[in-house]
Motif scaffolding. Structure first.
Motif, PDB file in Angstrom:
ATOM      1  N   GLU A 118       0.839  -1.195   0.000  1.00  0.00           N
ATOM      2  CA  GLU A 118       0.000   0.000   0.000  1.00  0.00           C
ATOM      3  C   GLU A 118       0.875   1.246   0.000  1.00  0.00           C
ATOM      4  OE1 GLU A 118      -3.323   0.263  -0.190  1.00  0.00           O
ATOM      5  OE2 GLU A 118      -3.338  -1.896  -0.529  1.00  0.00           O
ATOM      6  N   LEU A 119       0.347   2.293  -0.624  1.00  0.00           N
ATOM      7  CA  LEU A 119       1.066   3.557  -0.656  1.00  0.00           C
ATOM      8  C   LEU A 119       1.110   4.195   0.721  1.00  0.00           C
ATOM      9  CD1 LEU A 119      -0.392   5.184  -3.881  1.00  0.00           C
ATOM     10  CD2 LEU A 119       2.004   4.648  -3.520  1.00  0.00           C
ATOM     11  N   SER A 120       2.190   4.936   0.975  1.00  0.00           N
ATOM     12  CA  SER A 120       2.252   5.754   2.171  1.00  0.00           C
ATOM     13  C   SER A 120       1.294   6.935   1.990  1.00  0.00           C
ATOM     14  CB  SER A 120       3.676   6.266   2.374  1.00  0.00           C
ATOM     15  OG  SER A 120       4.014   7.191   1.352  1.00  0.00           O
ATOM     16  N   PRO A 121       1.019   7.722   3.043  1.00  0.00           N
ATOM     17  CA  PRO A 121       0.106   8.872   2.905  1.00  0.00           C
ATOM     18  C   PRO A 121       0.500   9.845   1.794  1.00  0.00           C
ATOM     19  CG  PRO A 121       0.507   8.404   5.206  1.00  0.00           C
ATOM     20  CD  PRO A 121       1.419   7.489   4.435  1.00  0.00           C
ATOM     21  N   ASP A 122       1.792   9.970   1.525  1.00  0.00           N
ATOM     22  CA  ASP A 122       2.244  10.887   0.480  1.00  0.00           C
ATOM     23  C   ASP A 122       2.312  10.229  -0.897  1.00  0.00           C
ATOM     24  OD1 ASP A 122       2.544  13.020   2.213  1.00  0.00           O
ATOM     25  OD2 ASP A 122       4.617  12.484   2.698  1.00  0.00           O
ATOM     26  N   GLY A 123       2.036   8.944  -0.956  1.00  0.00           N
ATOM     27  CA  GLY A 123       2.279   8.208  -2.189  1.00  0.00           C
ATOM     28  C   GLY A 123       1.324   8.502  -3.323  1.00  0.00           C
ATOM     29  N   ALA A 124       0.107   8.939  -3.033  1.00  0.00           N
ATOM     30  CA  ALA A 124      -0.894   9.119  -4.083  1.00  0.00           C
ATOM     31  C   ALA A 124      -0.488  10.180  -5.101  1.00  0.00           C
ATOM     32  CB  ALA A 124      -2.245   9.473  -3.469  1.00  0.00           C
ATOM     33  N   ARG A 125       0.296  11.163  -4.681  1.00  0.00           N
ATOM     34  CA  ARG A 125       0.763  12.219  -5.600  1.00  0.00           C
ATOM     35  C   ARG A 125       2.269  12.115  -5.830  1.00  0.00           C
ATOM     36  NH1 ARG A 125      -2.379  16.661  -6.813  1.00  0.00           N
ATOM     37  NH2 ARG A 125      -0.513  17.967  -6.983  1.00  0.00           N
ATOM     38  N   SER A 126       2.762  10.905  -5.783  1.00  0.00           N
ATOM     39  CA  SER A 126       4.205  10.701  -5.884  1.00  0.00           C
ATOM     40  C   SER A 126       4.591  10.214  -7.281  1.00  0.00           C
ATOM     41  CB  SER A 126       4.676   9.692  -4.835  1.00  0.00           C
ATOM     42  OG  SER A 126       3.980   8.468  -4.989  1.00  0.00           O
ATOM     43  N   ILE A 127       5.730  10.705  -7.749  1.00  0.00           N
ATOM     44  CA  ILE A 127       6.215  10.413  -9.089  1.00  0.00           C
ATOM     45  C   ILE A 127       7.691  10.038  -9.011  1.00  0.00           C
ATOM     46  CG2 ILE A 127       6.460  11.293 -11.447  1.00  0.00           C
ATOM     47  CD1 ILE A 127       4.620  13.654 -10.523  1.00  0.00           C
ATOM     48  N   LEU A 128       8.071   9.009  -9.748  1.00  0.00           N
ATOM     49  CA  LEU A 128       9.483   8.680  -9.919  1.00  0.00           C
ATOM     50  C   LEU A 128       9.879   9.016 -11.347  1.00  0.00           C
ATOM     51  CD1 LEU A 128      12.127   7.283  -8.921  1.00  0.00           C
ATOM     52  CD2 LEU A 128      11.257   5.206 -10.024  1.00  0.00           C
ATOM     53  N   LEU A 129      10.875   9.878 -11.508  1.00  0.00           N
ATOM     54  CA  LEU A 129      11.439  10.174 -12.819  1.00  0.00           C
ATOM     55  C   LEU A 129      12.750   9.414 -12.962  1.00  0.00           C
ATOM     56  CD1 LEU A 129      10.008  13.229 -11.957  1.00  0.00           C
ATOM     57  CD2 LEU A 129      10.602  13.465 -14.363  1.00  0.00           C
ATOM     58  N   THR A 130      12.814   8.544 -13.958  1.00  0.00           N
ATOM     59  CA  THR A 130      14.029   7.775 -14.190  1.00  0.00           C
ATOM     60  C   THR A 130      14.999   8.583 -15.049  1.00  0.00           C
ATOM     61  OG1 THR A 130      13.360   6.731 -16.275  1.00  0.00           O
ATOM     62  CG2 THR A 130      12.567   5.720 -14.232  1.00  0.00           C
ATOM     63  N   GLY A 131      16.223   8.092 -15.159  1.00  0.00           N
ATOM     64  CA  GLY A 131      17.147   8.685 -16.111  1.00  0.00           C
ATOM     65  C   GLY A 131      16.609   8.538 -17.522  1.00  0.00           C
ATOM     66  N   PHE A 132      16.927   9.498 -18.371  1.00  0.00           N
ATOM     67  CA  PHE A 132      16.479   9.441 -19.766  1.00  0.00           C
ATOM     68  C   PHE A 132      17.541   8.758 -20.629  1.00  0.00           C
ATOM     69  CE2 PHE A 132      13.087  12.979 -20.362  1.00  0.00           C
ATOM     70  CZ  PHE A 132      12.392  12.500 -19.258  1.00  0.00           C
ATOM     71  N   ALA A 133      17.087   7.902 -21.513  1.00  0.00           N
ATOM     72  CA  ALA A 133      17.998   7.311 -22.488  1.00  0.00           C
ATOM     73  C   ALA A 133      18.423   8.385 -23.488  1.00  0.00           C
ATOM     74  CB  ALA A 133      17.307   6.157 -23.212  1.00  0.00           C
ATOM     75  N   VAL A 134      19.591   8.210 -24.073  1.00  0.00           N
ATOM     76  CA  VAL A 134      20.095   9.149 -25.091  1.00  0.00           C
ATOM     77  C   VAL A 134      20.396   8.344 -26.345  1.00  0.00           C
ATOM     78  CG1 VAL A 134      21.887  10.801 -25.697  1.00  0.00           C
ATOM     79  CG2 VAL A 134      21.030  10.703 -23.356  1.00  0.00           C
ATOM     80  N   ASN A 135      19.696   8.646 -27.404  1.00  0.00           N
ATOM     81  CA  ASN A 135      19.808   7.866 -28.633  1.00  0.00           C
ATOM     82  C   ASN A 135      21.142   8.072 -29.337  1.00  0.00           C
ATOM     83  OD1 ASN A 135      18.969   6.195 -30.792  1.00  0.00           O
ATOM     84  ND2 ASN A 135      18.237   7.952 -31.936  1.00  0.00           N
ATOM     85  N   LYS A 136      21.638   9.321 -29.357  1.00  0.00           N
ATOM     86  CA  LYS A 136      22.868   9.642 -30.079  1.00  0.00           C
ATOM     87  C   LYS A 136      23.784  10.452 -29.171  1.00  0.00           C
ATOM     88  CE  LYS A 136      20.245   9.715 -34.406  1.00  0.00           C
ATOM     89  NZ  LYS A 136      19.753  10.539 -35.548  1.00  0.00           N
ATOM     90  N   GLN A 137      24.582   9.738 -28.393  1.00  0.00           N
ATOM     91  CA  GLN A 137      25.433  10.382 -27.397  1.00  0.00           C
ATOM     92  C   GLN A 137      26.379  11.416 -28.015  1.00  0.00           C
ATOM     93  OE1 GLN A 137      25.598  10.114 -24.106  1.00  0.00           O
ATOM     94  NE2 GLN A 137      24.466   8.258 -23.574  1.00  0.00           N
ATOM     95  N   TYR A 178      10.086   2.195  -4.563  1.00  0.00           N
ATOM     96  CA  TYR A 178      10.255   3.638  -4.398  1.00  0.00           C
ATOM     97  C   TYR A 178       9.087   4.320  -3.689  1.00  0.00           C
ATOM     98  CZ  TYR A 178      14.251   3.367  -7.577  1.00  0.00           C
ATOM     99  OH  TYR A 178      15.456   3.066  -8.165  1.00  0.00           O
ATOM    100  N   ASP A 179       8.033   3.561  -3.389  1.00  0.00           N
ATOM    101  CA  ASP A 179       6.823   4.110  -2.767  1.00  0.00           C
ATOM    102  C   ASP A 179       6.256   5.259  -3.607  1.00  0.00           C
ATOM    103  OD1 ASP A 179       4.757   4.437  -0.894  1.00  0.00           O
ATOM    104  OD2 ASP A 179       5.900   5.935   0.221  1.00  0.00           O
ATOM    105  N   VAL A 180       5.952   4.960  -4.863  1.00  0.00           N
ATOM    106  CA  VAL A 180       5.396   5.951  -5.776  1.00  0.00           C
ATOM    107  C   VAL A 180       4.193   5.354  -6.502  1.00  0.00           C
ATOM    108  CG1 VAL A 180       7.564   7.178  -6.165  1.00  0.00           C
ATOM    109  CG2 VAL A 180       6.954   5.253  -7.661  1.00  0.00           C
ATOM    110  N   ARG A 181       3.360   6.244  -7.011  1.00  0.00           N
ATOM    111  CA  ARG A 181       2.251   5.788  -7.847  1.00  0.00           C
ATOM    112  C   ARG A 181       2.598   5.873  -9.335  1.00  0.00           C
ATOM    113  NH1 ARG A 181      -4.100   7.826  -8.367  1.00  0.00           N
ATOM    114  NH2 ARG A 181      -4.534   6.468 -10.156  1.00  0.00           N
ATOM    115  N   TYR A 182       3.312   6.930  -9.729  1.00  0.00           N
ATOM    116  CA  TYR A 182       3.572   7.160 -11.148  1.00  0.00           C
ATOM    117  C   TYR A 182       5.067   7.043 -11.459  1.00  0.00           C
ATOM    118  CZ  TYR A 182      -1.081   9.206 -10.732  1.00  0.00           C
ATOM    119  OH  TYR A 182      -2.410   9.411 -10.463  1.00  0.00           O
ATOM    120  N   VAL A 183       5.341   6.616 -12.683  1.00  0.00           N
ATOM    121  CA  VAL A 183       6.720   6.526 -13.171  1.00  0.00           C
ATOM    122  C   VAL A 183       6.801   7.245 -14.516  1.00  0.00           C
ATOM    123  CG1 VAL A 183       8.555   4.997 -13.987  1.00  0.00           C
ATOM    124  CG2 VAL A 183       7.198   4.346 -11.997  1.00  0.00           C
ATOM    125  N   VAL A 184       7.825   8.082 -14.665  1.00  0.00           N
ATOM    126  CA  VAL A 184       8.045   8.809 -15.911  1.00  0.00           C
ATOM    127  C   VAL A 184       9.411   8.416 -16.465  1.00  0.00           C
ATOM    128  CG1 VAL A 184       8.371  11.079 -16.964  1.00  0.00           C
ATOM    129  CG2 VAL A 184       6.608  10.754 -15.211  1.00  0.00           C
TER     130      VAL A 184
END
Length: 207
Positions: A30-49, A105-111
């Motif tokens: 279950e989410l923590s009290p703050d989890g409902a509006r929580s977001i994890l942003l991962t590192g972005f891939a880079v197609n052409k370094q 990560y105790d998050v609801r959303y992942v970007v």
């Protein structure tokens, strides 16, 4: 030379599954009290370094700056330098993977996202006497409901700058000197577009 940590969450969790299969296959906590509006942003891939040698670590800078702007809209933001998966563009992340990330990560959303193109093009003007340069910034972002294990939206954002289109790796990503350059300004506008689109998508889930 600076070496950035760009591991992949997918493979970390596969390793975890081998060690603790009962935890991984259990229901998402279950989410923590703050989890409902929580977001994890991962590192972005880079197609052409090679296109991005003049920019200070865009793989971490883009999601970090988007996260800062989402925080101003009262979202609970977490970031990781890790990529979501090496295969995320070919197919949406699996519900199992998303559920594991939600619990870890105790998050609801992942970007997650990718810088697809940052190329420079040169055009001859004045009958070839001069050259004009332009540069694009093209990114793709996907947002997931990690608890539901579903893809909420896929977005494409692009911008363009002309003139002196190099930034300089000495300028902190999204800093004042960065944004003062034509290309830095174009990236900043794309970041703002992405932030607004993500916020609107996430807000629609809370209503």
């Amino acid at each position: 030379m600076r070496v950035y940590r760009l591991t992949v969450i997918h493979y970390f969790l596969l390793t975890l599954a081998c060690i603790t299969p009962l935890i991984v296959h259990a229901q998402t906590p279950e989410l923590s009290p703050d989890g409902a509006r929580s977001i994890l942003l991962t590192g972005f891939a880079v197609n052409k370094q090679a296109q991005l040698k003049d920019i200070d670590n865009i793989a971490q800078g883009l999601p970090r700056e988007i996260g800062h702007r989402l925080e101003k809209q009262l979202w609970k933001v977490k970031t990781t330098p890790d990529l979501l998966s090496t295969e995320w563009r070919l197919s949406p992340a699996s519900p199992q993977l998303l559920g594991q990330i939600a619990g870890l990560y105790d998050v609801r959303y992942v970007v997650a996202g990718e810088v697809r193109d940052a190329g420079i093009s040169t055009q001859s003007v004045l009958w070839g006497l001069r050259e004009k340069q332009s540069r694009v910034i093209d990114i793709e972002i996907r947002v997931y409901d990690a608890r539901a294990g579903s893809l909420l939206g896929r977005f494409d954002f692009s911008g363009k700058a002309s003139g002196d289109v190099l930034i300089g790796a000495e300028h902190v990503f999204a800093g004042e000197a960065f944004r003062a350059t034509p290309y830095g300004k174009a990236i900043d506008e794309v970041i703002e577009q992405a932030t607004q689109a993500l916020s609107a998508t996430l807000l629609s889930q809370t209503q």
